[in-house]
Scaffold this motif. Sequence first.
Motif, short mmCIF file in Angstrom:
data_model
loop_
_atom_site.label_atom_id
_atom_site.label_comp_id
_atom_site.label_asym_id
_atom_site.label_seq_id
_atom_site.Cartn_x
_atom_site.Cartn_y
_atom_site.Cartn_z
N ASP A 21 0.49 6.34 -4.65
CA ASP A 21 0.22 7.30 -5.73
C ASP A 21 -0.23 6.63 -7.03
O ASP A 21 -0.34 7.28 -8.06
CB ASP A 21 1.47 8.15 -5.98
CG ASP A 21 2.66 7.32 -6.42
OD1 ASP A 21 2.67 6.09 -6.17
OD2 ASP A 21 3.58 7.90 -7.03
N LYS A 22 -0.48 5.33 -6.96
CA LYS A 22 -0.91 4.59 -8.16
C LYS A 22 -2.36 4.15 -8.01
O LYS A 22 -2.87 4.02 -6.92
CB LYS A 22 0.01 3.38 -8.36
CG LYS A 22 1.46 3.75 -8.62
CD LYS A 22 2.34 2.53 -8.61
CE LYS A 22 3.78 2.85 -8.87
NZ LYS A 22 4.44 3.63 -7.84
N ASN A 23 -2.98 3.89 -9.12
CA ASN A 23 -4.37 3.45 -9.11
C ASN A 23 -4.41 1.92 -9.23
O ASN A 23 -4.62 1.39 -10.31
CB ASN A 23 -5.13 4.11 -10.26
CG ASN A 23 -6.62 3.83 -10.19
OD1 ASN A 23 -7.14 3.51 -9.13
ND2 ASN A 23 -7.28 3.95 -11.32
N ILE A 24 -4.20 1.24 -8.11
CA ILE A 24 -4.18 -0.22 -8.10
C ILE A 24 -5.35 -0.72 -7.26
O ILE A 24 -5.59 -0.23 -6.15
CB ILE A 24 -2.84 -0.75 -7.56
CG1 ILE A 24 -1.72 -0.30 -8.52
CG2 ILE A 24 -2.86 -2.25 -7.42
CD1 ILE A 24 -0.36 -0.78 -8.15
N LYS A 25 -6.05 -1.69 -7.80
CA LYS A 25 -7.22 -2.25 -7.10
C LYS A 25 -6.81 -3.00 -5.85
O LYS A 25 -5.72 -3.57 -5.78
CB LYS A 25 -7.98 -3.19 -8.04
CG LYS A 25 -8.53 -2.53 -9.28
CD LYS A 25 -9.16 -3.58 -10.18
CE LYS A 25 -9.42 -2.99 -11.55
NZ LYS A 25 -9.75 -4.01 -12.52
N GLU A 26 -7.74 -3.05 -4.91
CA GLU A 26 -7.50 -3.72 -3.63
C GLU A 26 -7.16 -5.20 -3.82
O GLU A 26 -6.26 -5.73 -3.18
CB GLU A 26 -8.73 -3.58 -2.72
CG GLU A 26 -8.53 -4.05 -1.32
CD GLU A 26 -7.58 -3.19 -0.50
OE1 GLU A 26 -6.95 -3.74 0.42
OE2 GLU A 26 -7.46 -1.98 -0.76
N THR A 65 2.39 1.80 -3.44
CA THR A 65 1.41 2.13 -4.48
C THR A 65 0.48 3.28 -4.10
O THR A 65 -0.54 3.48 -4.76
CB THR A 65 0.55 0.88 -4.79
OG1 THR A 65 -0.16 0.49 -3.61
CG2 THR A 65 1.40 -0.25 -5.32
N LYS A 89 0.83 -1.21 0.00
CA LYS A 89 0.00 0.00 0.00
C LYS A 89 0.86 1.26 0.00
O LYS A 89 0.56 2.23 -0.68
CB LYS A 89 -0.94 0.00 1.21
CG LYS A 89 -2.10 -0.95 1.06
CD LYS A 89 -2.99 -0.92 2.28
CE LYS A 89 -4.15 -1.90 2.12
NZ LYS A 89 -5.01 -1.95 3.30
#
Length: 182
Positions: free
Chosen positions: A125-130, A123, A120
């Motif tokens: 600052d990234k758009n990563i799914k849970e 990432t 977490k």
Amino acid sequence: MSKTTKKAMASTLKRMMESTPFDKISVVNLVEECGINRQTFYYHFQNIYELLGWIYKNEALKKIKDYKSYDTWQEGLLIIFSYVKDNAKFCLNTFNSVGREHLNDFLYNITFKILVDIVKEITADKNIKEEELKFVADFYSFAVIGILTNWMKEGMKQEPKEIVNNVNKLIEGNADRILKNF
């Protein structure tokens, strides 16, 4: 009083497991050795497996709560490996018994808690799914558990710090690269 009783039962079980396989220890044996009655045991725990899980949760999980960042994860992992080495008979006895599930759960939970927070953090600052975050944390958790259990099987000859340094070599920079693929 309740915490003191639980600790007494925990230390008695650990002491018994130094010479007796976990599978051969019953609640009756434990309470006789501990000097308490069965009713007291069942007031605190449903069975001996729950006591086993309580030991792992309370002895090691609390120690790593401050080591769940990218900068401190190595220290948390070192605590896990050191706990296993310092409690070798207890952990190996659990590993070689039907209580192995409790050791596996403990190892997974403790490792996952460290790694999911690191993922977490990396990432943020990234758009990563849970579910993708969980997948990456699972991947690294199972890799670390595999290394740890193999180390246990081989007699824990290598020093924990050396193992953690080797794991760091594998993870350093690779986690960020792997996460870019998501």
